[in-house]
Design an enzyme around this catalytic site. Structure first.
Site, PDB file in Angstrom:
ATOM      1  N   ASP A 108     -26.216  -8.359  41.089  1.00 32.72           N
ATOM      2  CA  ASP A 108     -25.503  -8.213  39.806  1.00 32.72           C
ATOM      3  C   ASP A 108     -24.695  -9.553  39.656  1.00 32.72           C
ATOM      4  OD1 ASP A 108     -24.245  -6.819  37.609  1.00 32.72           O
ATOM      5  OD2 ASP A 108     -23.611  -5.176  38.785  1.00 32.72           O
ATOM      6  N   ASP A 112     -25.506  -1.797  30.400  1.00 32.03           N
ATOM      7  CA  ASP A 112     -25.750  -0.619  31.305  1.00 32.03           C
ATOM      8  C   ASP A 112     -25.719   0.695  30.264  1.00 32.03           C
ATOM      9  OD1 ASP A 112     -25.049  -2.101  33.362  1.00 32.03           O
ATOM     10  OD2 ASP A 112     -23.102  -1.163  34.031  1.00 32.03           O
TER      11      ASP A 112
END
Ligand SMILES: *[C@@H]1O[C@H](CO)[C@@H](O)[C@H](O)[C@H]1NC(C)=O
Ligand SMILES: *[C@@H]1O[C@H](CO)[C@@H](O)[C@H](O)[C@H]1NC(C)=O
Ligand SMILES: *[C@@H]1O[C@H](CO)[C@@H](O)[C@H](O)[C@H]1NC(C)=O
Length: 434
Positions: free
Chosen positions: A180, A241
């Protein structure tokens, strides 16, 4: 983690190499380019088709409350139980082999700087979990963040920790890393993602590499260099997301379609765009919407990462996720990402994905909110130019539509927020699937 993606519209065209050059020169240039491409492409040999499996984040987030919610907290128990389901309920045989950990597994770094999982929630360690998953014929994915912290505030992989962490993951026999990008700068990402790719390679263990890099840089050129990404990562999260709602599915789909001229050409065997997890089996989608997400993700050649409770999933949702023809299309060896080819002003859209052996997938998608819509078209209208006679198989119902010539008019009835999906193949090939 939610970032506001920047809106940019500078579509990057790839001009021809050298218009008007003699044939031989052009050929030489092309082979040279091919050679360079071969040298540069990420050569871990992994993910020749989009990865399939299960990823914890969307459904289980950062639930670390094992005292009160032991069945659903991020712990080795959760991953072992999902692995059991993948192995026992027919998922593994269809290709759903990755069991992937997301954020919130880390406890701390030890005195030597090595990552240590939370001792209460992963009492046997990650290597033990990897062994368990491997014993079931599955693969284990793990998560870290290139930055000071993970998105949820656990110890991140700073640039000085990249090599050590890659070695740790390899020692644990991890099979995929999602890296990430929270708490990092653009410069750190530009250095760190290629550094991690090299560090993973240097371990000698083949570890698939999922990068959130482009999502943190707006997802588009010139900030994002997609050829560099394909040289560095096996898949990448381009955009925000996903959340458990139809609105979120449309928001992501719209972005991928708006920029399909940029995104579609950069996908292929070993390197994929990732519009994020499947919501199917959770709370936000109707039956039609669940079928639509599965079909649209499949024409986009997207990774199929479920993020739902496989212990309690309904038969109806399992049918959507376990449709063999759907998976065959998603996993087509050519690995060509599909495109939206028609956008009618009455809210019907058509997507096309070219497949091997002259076949194609067609998705008729309705954004209408009134009633089933009878949409009339023909293969000629949908860019089919060959003189073949085609057959089509409805991917969800199995119905066969025979003797489709280019000009043959047909009608599909598409439900609101739903799809009709066809596998279209030249009739000479015979029935492709049952
Ligand atoms: C490392 O990269 C080289 C070439 O770039 C490749 O041949 C090799 O298979 C890679 N090894 C691993 C473990 O990914
Ligand atoms: C990471 O931590 C270092 C040291 O505390 C700090 O200088 C740097 O600004 C931090 N980087 C980010 C992106 O927060
Ligand atoms: C993108 O990265 C590649 C290396 O993979 C490099 O050859 C190319 O020049 C870069 N493009 C831009 C616009 O920076």
């Amino acid at each position: 983690m939610g970032r506001q993606a920047e809106q940019r519209d500078g579509a990057v065209g790839r001009g021809p190499l050298c218009v008007g050059a003699p044939h031989t020169l052009l050929w030489l240039a092309a082979s040279l380019l091919l050679l360079v491409a071969q040298v540069l492409a990420l050569e871990n040999g992994l993910l020749r088709t989009p990865p399939m499996g299960w990823l914890a984040w969307e459904r289980f987030r950062c639930n670390i409350n094992c005292d009160e919610d032991p069945k659903n907290c991020i712990s080795e128990r959760l991953f072992m139980e999902m692995a059991d389901r993948l192995a026992e309920d027919g998922w593994r045989e269809l290709g759903y082999v990755y069991v992937n950990i997301d954020d919130c597994w880390i406890g701390k770094r030890d005195a030597k700087g090595r990552l240590v999982p939370d001792p209460k929630r992963f009492p046997n360690g990650i290597a033990h979990l990897a062994d368990y998953v491997h014993s079931l014929g599955l693969k284990l994915g793990i998560y870290e963040d290139l930055g000071n912290f993970t998105c949820m505030g656990y110890p991140g992989t700073t640039l000085d920790k990249v090599v050590q962490d890659a070695q740790t993951f390899a020692e644990w026999k991890v099979d995929m890393l999602k890296l990430d990008g929270c708490y990092s700068t653009p410069e750190e990402r530009a250095t760190g993602y290629p550094k991690m790719a090299a560090a993973l390679n240097a371990t000698g263990r083949r570890i698939a590499f999922s990068c959130s890099w482009p999502a943190y840089d707006g997802g588009l050129p010139p900030k994002v260099n997609y050829s560099l990404l394909a040289d560095t990562c096996n898949l990448w999260r381009n955009y925000d997301d996903i959340q458990d709602s139809w609105k979120s599915v449309l928001y992501i789909l719209d972005w991928f379609v708006t920029y399909q001229d940029i995104l579609q050409p950069v996908a292929g065997p070993g390197h994929w765009n990732d519009p994020d997890m499947l919501l199917i089996g959770n709370f936000g989608l109707s039956f039609e919407e669940a079928q639509a997400q599965m079909a649209l993700w499949t024409v986009l050649a997207a990774p199929l990462f479920m993020s739902t409770d496989l212990r309690t999933i309904s038969a109806q949702n399992m049918d959507i996720l376990q449709n063999p023809l759907m998976i065959k299309i998603n996993q087509d060896p050519l690995g060509i990402q599909g495109r939206r080819i028609v956008k009618e002003e009455f809210f019907i859209e058509v997507f096309l994905r070219p497949l091997s052996h002259g076949a194609s997938a067609l998705v008729f998608f309705s954004r209408r909110t009134d009633m089933p819509y009878r949409y009339q078209s023909s293969l000629a209208t949908l860019n089919f130019t060959s003189s073949h006679v085609y057959e089509a198989q409805n991917v969800y119902t199995g119905e066969i539509i025979s003797d489709l010539h280019g000009e043959t008019e047909f009608t599909v009835t598409v439900n609101p927020s739903g799809v009709v999906m066809w596998y279209v193949y030249p009739k000479s090939l015979g029935k492709a699937h049952h």
